[in-house]
Design a protein around this motif. Structure first.
Motif, mmCIF file in Angstrom:
data_model
loop_
_atom_site.group_PDB
_atom_site.id
_atom_site.type_symbol
_atom_site.label_atom_id
_atom_site.label_comp_id
_atom_site.label_asym_id
_atom_site.label_seq_id
_atom_site.Cartn_x
_atom_site.Cartn_y
_atom_site.Cartn_z
ATOM 1 N N SER A 114 7.440 -21.119 -24.366
ATOM 2 C CA SER A 114 6.585 -21.979 -25.189
ATOM 3 C C SER A 114 7.353 -23.141 -25.800
ATOM 4 O O SER A 114 6.834 -24.250 -25.917
ATOM 5 C CB SER A 114 5.954 -21.163 -26.317
ATOM 6 O OG SER A 114 5.062 -20.230 -25.780
ATOM 7 N N LEU B 26 6.773 -35.035 -27.361
ATOM 8 C CA LEU B 26 5.507 -34.343 -27.634
ATOM 9 C C LEU B 26 5.136 -33.470 -26.426
ATOM 10 O O LEU B 26 5.583 -33.736 -25.310
ATOM 11 C CB LEU B 26 4.389 -35.374 -27.853
ATOM 12 C CG LEU B 26 4.549 -36.305 -29.055
ATOM 13 C CD1 LEU B 26 3.501 -37.418 -29.008
ATOM 14 C CD2 LEU B 26 4.445 -35.507 -30.346
ATOM 15 N N PRO B 27 4.316 -32.456 -26.649
ATOM 16 C CA PRO B 27 3.933 -31.589 -25.525
ATOM 17 C C PRO B 27 3.368 -32.373 -24.335
ATOM 18 O O PRO B 27 3.706 -32.087 -23.185
ATOM 19 C CB PRO B 27 2.855 -30.678 -26.128
ATOM 20 C CG PRO B 27 3.100 -30.688 -27.590
ATOM 21 C CD PRO B 27 3.715 -32.015 -27.912
ATOM 22 N N GLU B 28 2.503 -33.372 -24.625
ATOM 23 C CA GLU B 28 1.903 -34.114 -23.519
ATOM 24 C C GLU B 28 2.925 -34.974 -22.793
ATOM 25 O O GLU B 28 2.830 -35.177 -21.585
ATOM 26 C CB GLU B 28 0.708 -34.950 -23.999
ATOM 27 C CG GLU B 28 0.981 -35.969 -25.083
ATOM 28 C CD GLU B 28 0.798 -35.396 -26.493
ATOM 29 O OE1 GLU B 28 1.096 -34.193 -26.685
ATOM 30 O OE2 GLU B 28 0.373 -36.153 -27.397
ATOM 31 N N ALA C 256 7.755 -26.008 -23.569
ATOM 32 C CA ALA C 256 6.539 -26.818 -23.408
ATOM 33 C C ALA C 256 6.137 -27.516 -24.701
ATOM 34 O O ALA C 256 5.233 -28.334 -24.699
ATOM 35 C CB ALA C 256 5.397 -25.936 -22.906
ATOM 36 N N GLY C 257 6.793 -27.147 -25.828
ATOM 37 C CA GLY C 257 6.542 -27.857 -27.078
ATOM 38 C C GLY C 257 5.493 -27.246 -27.972
ATOM 39 O O GLY C 257 4.853 -27.946 -28.755
ATOM 40 N N ARG C 258 5.308 -25.952 -27.897
ATOM 41 C CA ARG C 258 4.305 -25.326 -28.769
ATOM 42 C C ARG C 258 4.642 -25.606 -30.231
ATOM 43 O O ARG C 258 5.744 -25.340 -30.690
ATOM 44 C CB ARG C 258 4.253 -23.818 -28.512
ATOM 45 C CG ARG C 258 3.129 -23.119 -29.293
ATOM 46 C CD ARG C 258 3.123 -21.622 -29.067
ATOM 47 N NE ARG C 258 2.489 -21.244 -27.818
ATOM 48 C CZ ARG C 258 1.173 -21.091 -27.634
ATOM 49 N NH1 ARG C 258 0.347 -21.275 -28.645
ATOM 50 N NH2 ARG C 258 0.692 -20.768 -26.470
ATOM 51 N N PRO C 259 3.696 -26.168 -30.975
ATOM 52 C CA PRO C 259 4.033 -26.696 -32.305
ATOM 53 C C PRO C 259 4.413 -25.668 -33.367
ATOM 54 O O PRO C 259 5.136 -26.016 -34.291
ATOM 55 C CB PRO C 259 2.774 -27.456 -32.722
ATOM 56 C CG PRO C 259 1.732 -27.203 -31.708
ATOM 57 C CD PRO C 259 2.322 -26.461 -30.567
ATOM 58 N N GLU C 260 3.956 -24.414 -33.254
ATOM 59 C CA GLU C 260 4.242 -23.527 -34.390
ATOM 60 C C GLU C 260 5.676 -22.992 -34.439
ATOM 61 O O GLU C 260 6.056 -22.353 -35.409
ATOM 62 C CB GLU C 260 3.225 -22.385 -34.480
ATOM 63 C CG GLU C 260 3.153 -21.448 -33.311
ATOM 64 C CD GLU C 260 2.012 -21.779 -32.356
ATOM 65 O OE1 GLU C 260 1.849 -22.993 -32.046
ATOM 66 O OE2 GLU C 260 1.304 -20.871 -31.907
ATOM 67 N N ALA D 110 4.711 -32.720 -20.406
ATOM 68 C CA ALA D 110 3.887 -32.450 -19.221
ATOM 69 C C ALA D 110 3.942 -33.634 -18.261
ATOM 70 O O ALA D 110 4.099 -33.467 -17.055
ATOM 71 C CB ALA D 110 2.446 -32.177 -19.643
ATOM 72 N N ARG D 111 3.833 -34.833 -18.822
ATOM 73 C CA ARG D 111 3.829 -36.022 -17.967
ATOM 74 C C ARG D 111 5.192 -36.239 -17.309
ATOM 75 O O ARG D 111 5.290 -36.756 -16.216
ATOM 76 C CB ARG D 111 3.454 -37.247 -18.803
ATOM 77 C CG ARG D 111 2.026 -37.190 -19.315
ATOM 78 C CD ARG D 111 1.786 -38.266 -20.349
ATOM 79 N NE ARG D 111 0.504 -38.041 -21.018
ATOM 80 C CZ ARG D 111 0.078 -38.751 -22.052
ATOM 81 N NH1 ARG D 111 0.834 -39.716 -22.540
ATOM 82 N NH2 ARG D 111 -1.084 -38.492 -22.604
ATOM 83 N N PHE E 247 5.767 -27.979 -16.690
ATOM 84 C CA PHE E 247 4.478 -27.279 -16.678
ATOM 85 C C PHE E 247 4.683 -25.860 -17.181
ATOM 86 O O PHE E 247 5.579 -25.155 -16.723
ATOM 87 C CB PHE E 247 3.898 -27.236 -15.258
ATOM 88 C CG PHE E 247 2.564 -26.534 -15.197
ATOM 89 C CD1 PHE E 247 1.391 -27.243 -15.402
ATOM 90 C CD2 PHE E 247 2.492 -25.160 -14.966
ATOM 91 C CE1 PHE E 247 0.158 -26.592 -15.376
ATOM 92 C CE2 PHE E 247 1.267 -24.513 -14.942
ATOM 93 C CZ PHE E 247 0.096 -25.228 -15.140
#
Lengths: 261, 445
Positions: free
Chosen positions: A56, A82-84, A59-63, A87-88, A92
């Protein structure tokens, strides 16, 4: 991914002394991990060892809060992204518990995601025809019925369908680093084969895979280059395929004892 | 009890005018007189202590306004062309059109009565089908405790009438259109619907309340729906009134054994809207499925009071209402699922979910269950809030930024309700009405 300015031989992913906590609880307590393109790494460990947290965090899970250490992805500071953006940039994460999106069609979600990722990578957006063609090709590998694509994302999907849908998303987004968080859990042998084949198809000299798993059985289908055993937030042993087999035979207690010794 | 405001005087004089202007069977004149008397006693409801049904909705703006009434209004320039763009439309649909409350025969299009279905104005039915009308009209929408239903009933002499005879399946939807044209002076109309689906019959009925202008008006609507044994009604209700409109809709549905009533209601517009629906599952094995989507903005107020009574065993109800609130708008969801002692094996689910997209918007969602049987499966829930963190993270991990994820989630939230519509042309209409004007919002994390 930034390429020209980084060392060609540099690893794709370089995790150094990573400490992560959630709230007051420390979960990862100093992880070092290096993954290069073309490699498949398996991360194994008992429940609560921190392996899903590691997936996680990538992938950058914020919590989760990174309290120490760093993560370089293609030479860039991954933790600042940032998570997005991750991904970009080609990361994944296949979720252990894929989320249901009420009213959002699977097709629509895939299209929006693929567009977002392609735009960022400087590729032209696919026409509906091109998109459907690509989708047809990818969904056949994971045996997803076209009717399923008209339904809301993951809503009313069986456990196996959800996992296959994760692998479909992976195939459509064409990441450089795929992190699969217990994608094999809860699958019967047929579903496991389908999912594993989908992942194996994805394997390539220009990509890397991190397989997070509790059991070694998926490794029968996707042979890893490296196996790491995570316990209590630390990688306590690394080895090759043999380590996973030994682990299956002897159980996690064997490692626990040998680490303690 | 409630106090009748001074303005009720104008309703009394409207009543007298209307009684002099039109002729009706004696029984109906009696019903009207009784209803008028009851309205004068009740007045409009107030949020007095203990009045749970009106706790969060203040109808003073209706009570203090003066509305013009004329039972013989003209079409105010409305023609077939302007109608097709104002309402959900398909040329094959049967339709009854009412303009500012008055039946517009030339804009209506009805099937032959020989096909086993009567679709007509209520005034016509009072002549051609008086027995059936008398059996049901004002027998289900009781006005004893309901000022709005009493007022509507005091003016009932026309309306929409549909009777599907036993074992007839009507494939073509029947569209009941209530258009408000927005006249210079505020007006009041009393739309009335009587829908009788006899045993084993099946039909799709669309009920639309739409406006052509922004003018102030008041629709006090009442509908009664009766399902015979094994009858199936697919009902759609669109309340897309004008920005300054008041709409109070009262709907009563009574279901016999094995009947199936499914309803999807959509709400947009109106400065003050209220939908008061009660379904009585009065036959074993009867089922109702009630979906709703309300979208409010500006200073709008929409109150949905949905009540389901399980009176017989093996009855099933599903209630899924959803709201999207923006601006300074307010929504209320109230109502109860009541399971009578003899209604064993009841299966009931009641849910109201809201997306509150502005700090100034507010929802009061108070669904309640009253269960007197002991062998039942019941559940309920209400939510008002944000999207959970996990959901947005999932979407972001696929490359969507928070704005795009928020947009898609709000879209999906509305879409889910619209997906319950099986009639394709209506569905397309609702898609453009709702999905193309969703509030812009970014969920914060």
């Amino acid at each position: 991914m930034a390429e020209s300015d980084t060392d060609k031989n540099a690893p794709l992913l370089d995790v150094r002394d990573l400490h992560v906590s959630v709230g007051e609880t420390d979960i990862l307590k100093g992880i070092d991990l290096t993954v290069s393109v073309g490699e498949v790494h398996a991360i194994m460990g008992p429940n609560g060892s921190g392996k899903s947290t590691l997936a996680s965090v990538l992938a950058g899970r914020p919590e989760f809060t990174v309290t120490h250490g760093k993560v370089l992805y293609g030479g860039q500071n991954l933790l600042a992204m940032l998570p997005e953006e991750r991904a970009r940039e080609g990361i994944f994460l296949a979720f252990q518990y894929p989320v249901e999106l009420a009213g959002v069609r699977t097709w629509q979600f895939l299209r929006a995601s693929v567009d977002a990722v392609r735009r960022h990578r400087g590729l032209k957006e696919l026409s509906i025809r091109e998109f459907d063609k690509l989708l047809d090709e990818k969904r056949e590998v994971v045996k997803i019925d076209p009717e399923m694509l008209k339904r809301s994302v993951n809503e009313g999907f069986s456990g196996g369908e959800k996992k296959r849908n994760e692998v479909l998303q992976m195939a459509m987004l064409d990441p450089t680093l795929a992190v699969l968080d217990e994608t094999d859990s809860g699958l019967d042998i047929d579903a496991l084969k389908i999912v594993a084949e989908g992942v194996d198809r994805f394997r390539s000299p220009s990509k890397a895979i991190i397989l997070v798993t509790h059991y070694q059985r998926i490794l029968n289908y996707i042979s890893p280059d490296r196996v790491h055993v995570l316990m209590d937030g630390r990688i306590v042993r690394s080895g090759d395929r043999e380590l996973a087999l030994e682990l299956e035979k002897k159980g996690y207690d064997w490692i626990r004892e040998s680490v303690a010794a | 009890m409630t106090q009748a405001p001074a303005k009720n005087q104008s309703y009394r004089s409207d009543f007298r005018t209307a009684e002099q202007a039109t002729d009706s069977p004696a029984w109906l004149r009696d019903v009207r007189a009784e209803a008028m008397a009851r309205f004068e006693e009740l007045g409009f409801p107030t949020a007095r202590k203990g009045n749970e049904k009106w706790k969060y909705t203040n109808v003073a703006p209706i009570a203090r306004s003066e509305f013009g009434f004329d039972p013989k209004r003209d079409l105010n320039g409305l023609n077939a062309d302007s109608l097709t763009v104002a309402v959900p439309w398909h040329e094959t649909w049967h339709r009854l059109v009412f303009v500012d409350g008055v039946f517009a025969k030339d804009l209506s299009s009805r099937p032959e009565a020989a096909n086993g279905v009567r679709v007509s104005s209520l005034a016509e039915a009072l002549v051609s089908d008086n027995g059936a009308v008398q059996e049901h009209l004002a027998k289900h929408a009781l006005f004893e405790d309901d000022g709005f239903a009493a007022l509507n009933t005091a003016f009932v002499r026309d309306g929409a009438y549909v009777r599907v005879t036993s074992n007839v399946t009507l494939e073509t939807p029947i569209h009941l259109v209530f258009v408000s044209t927005g006249r210079a002076e505020p007006t009041v109309s009393y739309p009335r619907v009587l829908l009788v689906a006899e045993a084993g019959s099946r039909a799709t009925v669309i009920e639309s309340y739409v406006a052509l202008g922004d003018g102030e008006y008041f629709n006090d609507a009442v509908s009664e729906t009766v399902l015979g044994e094994g009858a199936e009604i697919e009902h759609y209700r669109l309340q897309a009134e004008g920005e300054s409109a008041f709409h109070v809709g009262t709907a009563r549905v009574v279901q016999a054994e094995g009947s199936n009533y499914s309803s999807s209601a959509f709400f947009k517009g109106s400065s003050l809207g209220r939908y008061d629906l009660s379904v009585l599952l009065d036959g074993p094995g009867s089922t109702c499925r009630l979906n709703g989507l309300y979208m409010t903005s500006g200073s709008q107020h929409q109150d949905n009071n949905i009540n389901i009574e399980h009176a017989k065993p093996h009855t099933t109800s599903r209630l899924y209402y959803k709201g999207i609130l923006d601006g300074k708008s307010r929504a209320v969801f109230g109502g109860t699922v009541l399971v009578r002692k003899e209604a064993q094996k009841t299966d009931a689910l009641q849910s109201d979910k809201n997306l509150v997209l502005s700090p100034d918007a507010e929802v009061d969602s108070k669904p309640a269950l009253f269960i007197y049987a002991d062998d039942v499966k019941c559940g309920h829930g209400a939510t008002a809030g944000n999207i959970d963190l996990d959901t947005v993270f999932y979407m972001r991990s696929r490359g969507l930024d928070v704005d795009a994820a928020s947009r898609l989630l709000i879209y999906g939230f509305a879409r889910e309700s619209i997906d319950t519509v099986r009639e394709q042309h209506l569905k397309s209409y609702l898609e453009s009405l709702f999905l193309e004007s969703l509030p812009k919002y970014r969920f914060e994390f």
